[in-house]
Design a protein around this motif. Structure first.
Motif, PDB file in Angstrom:
ATOM      1  N   PRO A  39      48.192  -9.934  29.640  1.00 44.96           N
ATOM      2  CA  PRO A  39      49.256 -10.824  29.161  1.00 44.96           C
ATOM      3  C   PRO A  39      49.229 -12.221  29.786  1.00 44.96           C
ATOM      4  N   TYR A  41      46.984 -14.192  29.392  1.00 43.95           N
ATOM      5  CA  TYR A  41      46.461 -15.076  28.340  1.00 43.95           C
ATOM      6  C   TYR A  41      47.579 -15.965  27.795  1.00 43.95           C
ATOM      7  N   GLU A  42      48.767 -15.399  27.641  1.00 44.60           N
ATOM      8  CA  GLU A  42      49.899 -16.164  27.113  1.00 44.60           C
ATOM      9  C   GLU A  42      50.221 -17.353  28.019  1.00 44.60           C
ATOM     10  N   GLU A  45      47.378 -19.996  27.900  1.00 45.00           N
ATOM     11  CA  GLU A  45      47.474 -20.791  26.674  1.00 45.00           C
ATOM     12  C   GLU A  45      48.631 -21.786  26.773  1.00 45.00           C
ATOM     13  N   CYS A  81      41.609 -12.309  21.200  1.00 44.67           N
ATOM     14  CA  CYS A  81      42.271 -13.450  21.838  1.00 44.67           C
ATOM     15  C   CYS A  81      43.010 -14.318  20.832  1.00 44.67           C
ATOM     16  N   SER A  84      45.984 -11.834  19.189  1.00 45.39           N
ATOM     17  CA  SER A  84      46.982 -11.326  20.129  1.00 45.39           C
ATOM     18  C   SER A  84      47.688 -12.418  20.924  1.00 45.39           C
ATOM     19  N   TYR A  85      46.967 -13.488  21.247  1.00 45.06           N
ATOM     20  CA  TYR A  85      47.538 -14.517  22.126  1.00 45.06           C
ATOM     21  C   TYR A  85      47.352 -15.940  21.603  1.00 45.06           C
TER      22      TYR A  85
END
Length: 157
Positions: A39, A41-42, A45, A81, A84-85
């Motif tokens: 998570p 990744y969120e 980003e 990727c 999902s994110y």
């Protein structure tokens, strides 16, 4: 040596000279799709979107060395990727970050991190923050949430 001395491959197989990122503040992260820290990744980003127009970039390096938490192909990683994110920062081909097969970029990062000789990466989502000159400024442990890096990024911008 600086970040600019390396040219790894992107997920699509094209070579990406990291010299293209000199002049930017860069966060290098070894990532994985099936990890308890995925998570992040969120947050990565969010940092990229918040600071990208000011000269900041996140570079993600998928790695399957930790409990085989990045088993997918390049296409599967890209799809995961994106869906999902909504990852829009550059993602590179899967690499090793420790051991005899480690990518030279990670050999250099680990040796360049302040306070670290060549300390191995302990898990997915280890982070290296580099200044505009392509040198490592700080290393962050995998559990450090991306959002907490904002003040350090601000200082370098």
């Amino acid at each position: 040596m600086t970040l600019g001395d390396f040219s790894p491959q992107l997920l699509d197989g094209t070579t990406q000279p990291l010299a293209d990122y000199l002049g930017k503040v860069v966060l290098v992260v070894n990532v994985a799709s099936k990890c308890g820290l995925t998570p992040q990744y969120e947050g990565l980003e969010a940092l990229y979107r918040r600071f990208g127009d000011r000269g900041f970039v996140v570079l993600g390096f998928p790695c399957n060395q930790f409990a085989e938490q990045e088993p997918g192909s390049a296409a599967e990683i890209a799809r995961f990727c994106s869906l999902s994110y909504e990852v829009s920062f550059p993602l590179f081909s899967k690499i090793e970050v420790n051991g005899p097969g480690e990518h030279p970029l990670y050999t250099w990062l680990k040796r360049s991190a302040p306070g670290a000789e060549s300390e191995d990466i302990s898990w997915n989502f280890a982070k290296f923050l580099l200044g505009r000159d392509g040198h490592v400024v700080e290393r962050f442990a995998p559990g450090v949430e991306p959002e907490s890096l904002a003040p350090a990024i601000e200082r370098l911008l």
